[in-house]
Design an enzyme around this catalytic site. Structure first.
Site, mmCIF file in Angstrom:
data_model
loop_
_atom_site.group_PDB
_atom_site.id
_atom_site.type_symbol
_atom_site.label_atom_id
_atom_site.label_comp_id
_atom_site.label_asym_id
_atom_site.label_seq_id
_atom_site.Cartn_x
_atom_site.Cartn_y
_atom_site.Cartn_z
ATOM 1 N N VAL A 136 0.834 -1.201 0.000
ATOM 2 C CA VAL A 136 0.000 0.000 0.000
ATOM 3 C C VAL A 136 0.869 1.252 0.000
ATOM 4 O O VAL A 136 0.592 2.224 -0.717
ATOM 5 C CB VAL A 136 -0.960 -0.007 1.206
ATOM 6 C CG1 VAL A 136 -1.609 1.366 1.391
ATOM 7 C CG2 VAL A 136 -2.038 -1.071 1.019
ATOM 8 N N GLU A 137 1.916 1.244 0.805
ATOM 9 C CA GLU A 137 2.738 2.443 0.941
ATOM 10 C C GLU A 137 3.517 2.785 -0.325
ATOM 11 O O GLU A 137 3.473 3.933 -0.785
ATOM 12 C CB GLU A 137 3.721 2.277 2.115
ATOM 13 C CG GLU A 137 3.067 2.312 3.487
ATOM 14 C CD GLU A 137 2.601 3.707 3.882
ATOM 15 O OE1 GLU A 137 2.958 4.691 3.215
ATOM 16 O OE2 GLU A 137 1.850 3.807 4.876
ATOM 17 N N THR A 138 4.250 1.831 -0.889
ATOM 18 C CA THR A 138 5.177 2.178 -1.973
ATOM 19 C C THR A 138 5.259 1.142 -3.090
ATOM 20 O O THR A 138 6.155 1.219 -3.929
ATOM 21 C CB THR A 138 6.599 2.370 -1.417
ATOM 22 O OG1 THR A 138 7.050 1.140 -0.811
ATOM 23 C CG2 THR A 138 6.652 3.490 -0.393
ATOM 24 N N TYR A 335 -7.487 2.804 5.374
ATOM 25 C CA TYR A 335 -6.108 2.356 5.164
ATOM 26 C C TYR A 335 -5.885 0.979 5.775
ATOM 27 O O TYR A 335 -5.329 0.077 5.136
ATOM 28 C CB TYR A 335 -5.146 3.367 5.796
ATOM 29 C CG TYR A 335 -3.707 2.922 5.820
ATOM 30 C CD1 TYR A 335 -2.864 3.191 4.746
ATOM 31 C CD2 TYR A 335 -3.187 2.239 6.907
ATOM 32 C CE1 TYR A 335 -1.532 2.783 4.774
ATOM 33 C CE2 TYR A 335 -1.874 1.824 6.940
ATOM 34 C CZ TYR A 335 -1.048 2.102 5.865
ATOM 35 O OH TYR A 335 0.268 1.688 5.891
#
Length: 356
Positions: A136-138, A335
């Site tokens: 999800v982040e990168t 999230y």
């Protein structure tokens, strides 16, 4: 990464929610620089203060802050969405649960199986949660941001938009993060003008803010340095260490299915604590929530998590202490659910690959 509290604060949660929603687009946009801060008296006075309190060379701090550029895009991205902007879990989910991230997650898991297993054994944090976070982040390091961290943090420290409802508090937060960044780069020998990150100054595969890097990042590959930009092992170990610090409970589910008994339902009471686990199973059920199976034996507290779906009816789950732990990484239930479901999708693909 932001600081934590016992209950979700909408302003801070919104910053992280917007950062993720815009991450792909922002990471592809060049950060067009504005004026440098060398001629700003307030910035140079702050540099001297940081140097004195952190025992850093004053000229080095002045030079670092002085060479930072004001970034108008950063000031624009940090603004809250227009009032009344609807939330939509299905739209949010589609941004992160997609074939690109799932394929990349399978490859990442296969390439880092040993480190993921070790992290899970040492901390109790499941591999699929770590994989979900990094995806999800990168997208496993593929999109770590294109903004110079020194530019982003300096812009938000000294030119946080005055129109923001919590401008003063947010400006102070980013001044503290700028201080942490400068201390970190000086201590580790990193050139403070080089690291790139998100428009909010988050860095590496993990998208840690500087304060989180200092507190939770660890050397997991044994090379005597912490590198969240290039070391998948350090990123894996640091995510697991973060959740361990926020009381991850090994073997505990993140959430359970829930439905409602319309005759006894008290939805306002169930939603009042937000996502903070507050209710015992007995009190949860007494307010009209219906649980089944293992959920009825849950040993701790529960929270009713509401995920809005635009004009469609909301979705609900019963969140546990581990669901809440994920929201300490990013203060958003949307999230947390995206992380959980991406990890599950990758795990299912891994299982299918092993048993075609």
């Amino acid at each position: 990464m932001v600081k934590t509290a016992h209950k979700t604060r909408p302003a801070k949660r919104a910053i992280r929610h917007r950062r993720l929603a815009r991450h792909q687009a922002a990471s592809r946009q060049p950060a067009l620089p504005g004026p440098i801060y060398a001629q700003r008296t307030d910035a140079m006075l702050a540099a001297d203060d940081i140097a004195a309190r952190r025992d850093l060379p004053p000229d080095w701090v002045r030079q670092a802050i002085g060479q930072a550029h004001y970034l108008p895009q950063v000031a624009r991205f940090i603004q809250p969405p227009p009032p009344g902007t609807p939330k939509n879990w299905q739209v949010y989910r589609s941004r992160f649960i997609d074939p690109v991230r799932i394929r990349a997650g399978v490859q990442f898991w296969q390439d880092n199986q040993q480190m993921l297993t070790r992290a899970q054994e040492q901390t109790g944090v499941p591999a699929e949660i770590i994989v979900g976070i990094l995806g999800v982040e990168t997208i496993y390091g593929q999109q770590m941001g294109s903004f110079r961290v020194i530019d982003a943090l300096t812009t938000l420290a000294f030119d946080f938009p005055a129109s923001h409802p919590r401008a003063a508090a947010r400006s102070e937060f980013f001044k503290a993060e700028l201080e942490q960044f400068l201390s970190l780069t000086h201590r580790t020998g990193m050139d403070p003008l080089m690291p790139l990150g998100s428009f909010a100054g988050a860095m590496g595969m993990t998208q840690f803010m500087p304060s989180s890097w200092v507190k939770y990042a660890i050397d997991f590959d044994g090379d005597d340095r912490v590198d969240l930009f290039n070391s998948a092992a350090d990123a894996i170990g640091s995510v697991a260490n973060y959740f361990k610090a926020f009381n991850w409970q090994a073997g505990l589910p993140t959430h359970y299915a829930v439905r409602f008994d319309s005759a006894t339902l008290s939805l306002p009471a169930l939603l009042a604590p937000d996502i903070l686990p507050t209710f015992s199973v007995e009190s949860f059920v007494a307010h009209g929530a219906v649980l089944e199976g293992a959920a009825l034996q849950h040993p701790g507290k529960l929270a009713l998590v509401e995920l809005q779906n635009g004009d469609a009816p909301p979705s609900y789950v019963a969140g546990t202490e581990n669901f809440y732990a994920i929201t300490r990484y990013n203060w958003s239930s949307y999230y947390a659910m995206a992380v959980i479901e991406l990890g599950q999708e990758v795990a299912q693909e891994m299982a299918r690959a092993r048993n075609p």
